[in-house]
Design a protein around this motif. Structure first.
Motif, mmCIF file in Angstrom:
data_model
loop_
_atom_site.group_PDB
_atom_site.id
_atom_site.type_symbol
_atom_site.label_atom_id
_atom_site.label_comp_id
_atom_site.label_asym_id
_atom_site.label_seq_id
_atom_site.Cartn_x
_atom_site.Cartn_y
_atom_site.Cartn_z
ATOM 1 N N ALA A 2 0.840 -1.205 0.000
ATOM 2 C CA ALA A 2 0.000 0.000 0.000
ATOM 3 C C ALA A 2 0.875 1.255 0.000
ATOM 4 O O ALA A 2 0.568 2.250 -0.672
ATOM 5 C CB ALA A 2 -0.922 -0.004 1.223
ATOM 6 N N GLU A 4 3.870 1.502 -1.282
ATOM 7 C CA GLU A 4 4.410 1.628 -2.649
ATOM 8 C C GLU A 4 3.399 2.354 -3.554
ATOM 9 O O GLU A 4 3.752 3.228 -4.325
ATOM 10 C CB GLU A 4 4.647 0.224 -3.232
ATOM 11 N N VAL A 5 2.143 1.949 -3.427
ATOM 12 C CA VAL A 5 1.097 2.496 -4.298
ATOM 13 C C VAL A 5 0.782 3.947 -3.944
ATOM 14 O O VAL A 5 0.632 4.799 -4.820
ATOM 15 C CB VAL A 5 -0.184 1.621 -4.199
ATOM 16 N N HIS A 9 4.893 5.554 -5.487
ATOM 17 C CA HIS A 9 4.399 5.807 -6.855
ATOM 18 C C HIS A 9 3.118 6.639 -6.845
ATOM 19 O O HIS A 9 2.264 6.488 -7.721
ATOM 20 C CB HIS A 9 4.136 4.472 -7.570
ATOM 21 N N ASP A 10 2.981 7.500 -5.836
ATOM 22 C CA ASP A 10 1.721 8.217 -5.632
ATOM 23 C C ASP A 10 1.270 8.982 -6.881
ATOM 24 O O ASP A 10 0.131 8.868 -7.316
ATOM 25 C CB ASP A 10 1.874 9.178 -4.441
ATOM 26 N N LEU A 13 0.131 6.880 -9.850
ATOM 27 C CA LEU A 13 -1.103 6.125 -9.578
ATOM 28 C C LEU A 13 -2.203 7.033 -9.005
ATOM 29 O O LEU A 13 -3.026 6.590 -8.218
ATOM 30 C CB LEU A 13 -0.817 4.984 -8.594
ATOM 31 N N ARG A 288 -7.575 3.191 -7.601
ATOM 32 C CA ARG A 288 -6.726 4.120 -8.341
ATOM 33 C C ARG A 288 -6.431 3.513 -9.719
ATOM 34 O O ARG A 288 -6.632 2.324 -9.913
ATOM 35 C CB ARG A 288 -5.398 4.318 -7.593
ATOM 36 N N SER A 290 -3.317 3.552 -12.849
ATOM 37 C CA SER A 290 -1.966 4.021 -13.197
ATOM 38 C C SER A 290 -1.995 4.845 -14.489
ATOM 39 O O SER A 290 -2.717 4.518 -15.424
ATOM 40 C CB SER A 290 -1.007 2.840 -13.347
ATOM 41 N N ILE A 296 6.275 -2.501 -9.272
ATOM 42 C CA ILE A 296 5.959 -2.582 -7.845
ATOM 43 C C ILE A 296 6.263 -3.997 -7.374
ATOM 44 O O ILE A 296 5.752 -4.969 -7.939
ATOM 45 C CB ILE A 296 4.482 -2.221 -7.581
ATOM 46 N N PHE A 307 -5.814 -0.313 -9.269
ATOM 47 C CA PHE A 307 -5.239 -0.719 -7.982
ATOM 48 C C PHE A 307 -6.312 -0.637 -6.899
ATOM 49 O O PHE A 307 -6.904 0.419 -6.708
ATOM 50 C CB PHE A 307 -4.081 0.216 -7.609
ATOM 51 N N VAL A 309 -6.877 -1.062 -2.855
ATOM 52 C CA VAL A 309 -6.174 -1.170 -1.575
ATOM 53 C C VAL A 309 -7.171 -1.636 -0.523
ATOM 54 O O VAL A 309 -8.173 -0.974 -0.274
ATOM 55 C CB VAL A 309 -5.537 0.175 -1.171
#
Length: 417
Positions: A2, A4-5, A9-10, A13, A288, A290, A296, A307, A309
């Motif tokens: 989570a 990472e996402v 890579h906010d 994504l 989300r 990308s 990732i 994505f 979460v």
């Protein structure tokens, strides 16, 4: 993962998939929650953070929260010595706070709450938004939604919200203006509609989309947190007694809790964190999408991937939490004392994190803390005769947000006559 996402890579994504149901309900995804990443989304998020949900603005509505909590206490008191349907009264409280702050209208007085069928509208909206939609994954199959009746349900629900918002906007355009600090949120938006804000104009539909976000996200999350919280406390009497003793030691013989009391209630704050951990109002965060290829955890993931979460399972992960299935607020005073829910600690992310985190954390938290403290201060709680904690149905309703399927029926004995 989570983290990472939502942190590493906010930006890549930070977009949203165009979900079939959201396109129909949110004016073609022009609201804050579902709008794709870009100049328009940055513009309306800035309006939300600086104009609608700033700390100063949230504090300016203290009087509304205080009045609505007092009204909640009166409603519960009226039902004694019988049983109280606490779930229904908490739903009214959450709705009243939001409607008064956003629209300056009190819908539960005069039967408007039932006349508009608010609860039904909200439940329908939550279910439609949380449902599996085959057209989202196979666009060529979108026609199926017409056959299953999903499309007509979406159009019907949208129409009801749209008619309500038209009525509210008409009323506010006719009325005299309130002073700047006590403006209702809809007046702030109408000012922006009329006078502009920055270099991007808003349309009437944009305003309605933002209002729907507040209405839908603002009532349900507060209500769910309070309902689960009281359910867990009624079942866990030790936690209930400790929370009550703390509130009563600070408030003393005063009848009402004040917002200035809240910073002195560490155990109450721990209780709220524990509710968010076990019962996050939105168990799977809004997906989300990308905007570019990313890697990732060693996986190469192409652009336009969705994505999801799972905040619910993160909150129950045995690698992060001791005895994760138990309701133990003291964990936030002991081993997890430095963990917060504002989006910096990824083991507890009920409001999300990063650019797409919920901008209304301060707003939601203020409505929950004051109400919960007051309920603990004003009443002694127990289950109705013959009902044991194990008899409570803890099943969750299906939808984008999850409340208990069964209403919480309790006996609330008033401490102050």
């Amino acid at each position: 993962m989570a983290k990472e996402v939502m942190k590493t890579h906010d930006l890549a994504l930070s977009s949203r998939p165009q979900i079939f149901s959201a396109k129909h309900l949110f004016y073609d995804c022009t609201d804050v929650v579902f709008s794709p990443y870009g100049a328009y989304w940055r513009h309306i998020r800035k309006i939300c953070i600086l104009e609608l949900l700033s700390v100063k603005r949230v504090q300016s509505y203290t009087h509304v929260r205080v009045e609505e909590v007092a009204r909640l206490v009166d409603r519960i008191t009226e039902s004694f010595p019988g049983t109280t349907n606490l779930t229904k009264l908490l739903g009214l409280y959450a709705n009243d706070v939001l409607c008064r702050i956003a629209f300056g209208r009190d819908f539960s007085a005069g039967g408007d709450y039932d006349r508009h069928g608010f609860q039904k509208m909200l439940e329908e909206y939550q279910e439609l938004l949380g449902g599996f939609s085959i057209g989202d994954f196979f666009p060529s199959m979108e026609f199926i939604h017409s056959l299953t009746g999903m499309k007509s349900r979406l159009q019907h629900t949208f129409q009801r919200f749209d008619n309500l918002f038209d009525e509210i906007l008409r009323d506010h355009q006719k009325e005299n203006k309130a002073p700047e600090l006590h403006k209702y949120l809809v007046d702030v938006l109408l000012d922006i509609l009329k006078n502009g804000y920055g270099d991007m104009p808003l349309t009437r539909d944009n305003v309605k989309a933002i209002i729907l976000d507040m209405f839908a996200a603002g009532t349900d999350t507060t209500f769910i947190t309070l309902d689960w919280g009281m359910t867990e406390l009624v079942i866990n009497q030790k936690a209930m007694e400790r929370a009550q003793a703390e509130v009563r030691s600070i408030v003393g013989e005063r009848k009402f809790v004040q917002e200035t009391d809240l910073p002195h209630l560490p155990y109450l704050k721990a209780v709220i964190k524990e509710i968010f951990r076990l019962h996050p109002p939105a168990p799977v965060l809004v997906p989300r999408e990308s905007m570019e290829d990313v890697t990732i955890d060693g996986y190469s993931i192409p652009a336009k991937t969705r994505f999801f979460v799972n905040a619910w399972s993160i909150g129950r992960d045995p690698e992060s939490w001791v005895d994760p299935e138990s309701f133990r607020p003291e964990r936030f005073l002991n081993e997890n004392s430095n963990v917060d829910f504002k989006g910096q600690d990824f083991e507890l992310i009920p409001f999300g994190a990063g650019r797409r985190s919920c901008p209304a954390i301060a707003f939601g938290n203020a409505s929950v803390e004051l109400a919960l403290a007051q309920l603990l201060h004003s009443f002694d709680w127990e289950l109705p005769d013959g009902i044991q904690p194990r008899d409570l149905d803890m099943t969750e309703v299906f939808g984008i947000t999850m409340h208990r399927i069964a209403n919480l029926m309790v006996v609330a004995k008033p401490r102050f006559s």
